[in-house]
Design an enzyme around this catalytic site. Structure first.
Site: not given
Ligand code: FNR
Length: 450
Positions: A14, A112, A179, A211, A238-239
């Site tokens: 998400p 969050c 995460h 993560g 995510a990223r």
């Molecule tokens: C997020 N993340 C996030 N998590 C969640 O539970 N709901 C959300 O709406 C969001 N929104 C969100 C927006 C953006 C632009 C980013 C970069 C991240 C957190 C995301 O889902 C994830 O937990 C973290 O980014 C870690 O995962 P990665 O990026 O290491 O794959």
């Protein structure tokens, strides 16, 4: 219960603003098994009406002022998970009931760390309230016909994290996304794979490791390595997917230019808001925003202009013709308004963020203003002529990469660019530019209403 299974899956995480329909469909095309929508807050969803959009062939959840906050379609119906932000079991159930027949699963965000979530008792605020977590999840599991999951961050010790995970499992959820960072940690901190592994070893539902972008996941092969390292059933990204959704391709990453074009096709097909499309494309193009295409993208103010950056105006025009034809045939416009009254529709292209700041994804480009007045200059002149009231600029610094964002306050209204700038000066100019573009849009929109 049959339906969505969470074992051995690669999942789009998400992401607010990023996880809208075009990104989700693109991720599925590239090979994602499950796609999560952006977190949507229960209060906001409960103001929405469900609308079968016959023009776009989508299902829309629309606010009383006509803004669509969640759009989905048949292509993702059996693979999309709706994520909500909630602090209340009753509201959570009502929200789930509103969307459950259009999605494959329901998820609750318990990770969050943003002030907005914490102040509302949502997101990571729930991690310290196990009773509330139990109530929310067990109410959802009882009431909802689709699988329920949740996404957490880790707690300060492995023992606490495992104990929380076991309690969550006892509610009957079908999977748990972890995460591997603490509430206080930011994306640049290393992910604690040992915590995720300990959770995976302690529960019997599928654990979804998250993560890993940055440190671990840069290519498709890395997904499997991350899964092995964390000992989990599935991986959520995510990223790495925000920067390049083709991370889900077994055959490897595609060039960002190709991905941008594929993204635009969906944005056009589903009539995305230009601001959302621009924001997502700016992340895909983030390493080449200084290029000609990057600069053109940043100065585009409509979906057609965005298409023009990649020479795709024809696809835009063709789609517009088709959509207009369907609007005429069906008698409603693409937002569900009967055609008679749609002329009154206000298309204000700005979005208000959770802090009450009006944001536009614009970036000040020095070169464009060599021979003309800068946005700040224009605003200062207006202030001197008393055309506008008191103004202040307030800048915050993002410590991870020392980028800056400025909020410009004029007569109590706050304006900003949603993009971060490389210097404080640029951030101030970008905020001024956002204000000028927004006031211009409002004027145009008012003129169209007449
Ligand atoms: C997020 N993340 C996030 N998590 C969640 O539970 N709901 C959300 O709406 C969001 N929104 C969100 C927006 C953006 C632009 C980013 C970069 C991240 C957190 C995301 O889902 C994830 O937990 C973290 O980014 C870690 O995962 P990665 O990026 O290491 O794959």
């Amino acid at each position: 219960m049959s339906g969505l299974q969470y074992g051995n899956k690669v999942i789009l995480a998400p992401m607010v603003r990023i996880g809208t329909l075009p990104t989700r469909l693109l991720a599925l095309d590239y090979g994602a098994d499950i796609v999560y929508g952006e977190e949507l807050i229960d209060h906001r969803m409960l103001q929405c009406k469900r609308l079968e959009n016959k023009v776009l062939k989508t299902v829309d959840f629309v606010l009383p002022d006509g803004r669509c906050v969640f759009r989905t379609c048949d292509l993702e119906k059996d693979r999309v998970v709706f994520q909500m932000g909630t602090a209340d079991p009753e509201r959570a159930v009502k929200t789930a009931h509103l969307v459950e027949k259009d999605v494959a699963g329901i998820d609750v965000n318990m990770g969050c760390p943003k002030k907005f979530s914490l102040d509302g008792g949502m997101g990571a605020a729930l991690l310290s309230q196990p009773e509330k977590v139990y109530q929310i999840l067990s109410s959802l599991v009882k009431a909802v016909s689709k699988p329920v999951t949740c996404k957490i961050r880790i707690l300060p010790t492995i023992e606490e994290t495992v104990s929380l995970a076991k309690m969550i499992e006892s509610t009957g959820v079908k999977a748990l996304a972890v995460h591997g960072r603490l509430q206080t940690e930011r994306p640049f901190h290393s992910v604690h794979t040992d915590f995720i592994k300990a959770v995976a070893q302690s529960v019997s539902i599928p654990v979804i490791a998250n993560g890993g972008s940055g440190d671990w996941i840069k290519t498709y092969e890395d997904i499997e390595k991350y899964k092995i390292e964390t000992g989990t059933a599935s991986v959520m990204i995510a990223r790495a997917a925000e920067w390049n959704p083709s991370i889900f391709r077994k055959e490897g990453l595609l060039p960002v230019d190709d991905v941008a074009k594929a993204y635009i096709k969906y944005a056009v097909r589903y009539c995305s808001h230009s601001i959302n499309a621009k924001y997502c494309l700016a992340q895909i193009m983030r390493e080449c925003l200084e290029s000609t295409k990057g600069r053109q993208l940043l100065s585009a103010t409509s979906l057609r202009q965005i298409c023009a950056v990649w020479g795709m105006e024809d696809s835009y025009d063709l789609n517009e013709d088709e959509v207009s034809k369907r609007e005429e045939e069906i008698g409603v416009d693409r937002e569900g308004t009967p055609l008679r009254s749609s002329a009154k529709r206000r298309r204000i292209e700005a979005e208000e963020n959770e802090y009450g700041v009006w944001e536009l994804p614009v970036m000040y480009n020095k070169k464009e203003y060599r021979s003309k007045e800068t946005p700040k200059g224009t605003i200062n002149n207006r202030a001197m002529l008393r055309k506008i009231g008191k103004l202040t600029y307030e800048t915050t610094t993002r410590q991870s990469d020392r980028h800056f964002k400025t909020v410009l306050t004029i007569n109590g209204e706050k304006y900003s660019s949603s993009l971060w700038s490389k210097s404080k000066k640029l951030a101030e100019q970008s905020a001024a530019l956002a204000y000028l573009q927004m006031t211009k849009m409002l004027e145009n929109s008012a003129a169209n209403d007449k």
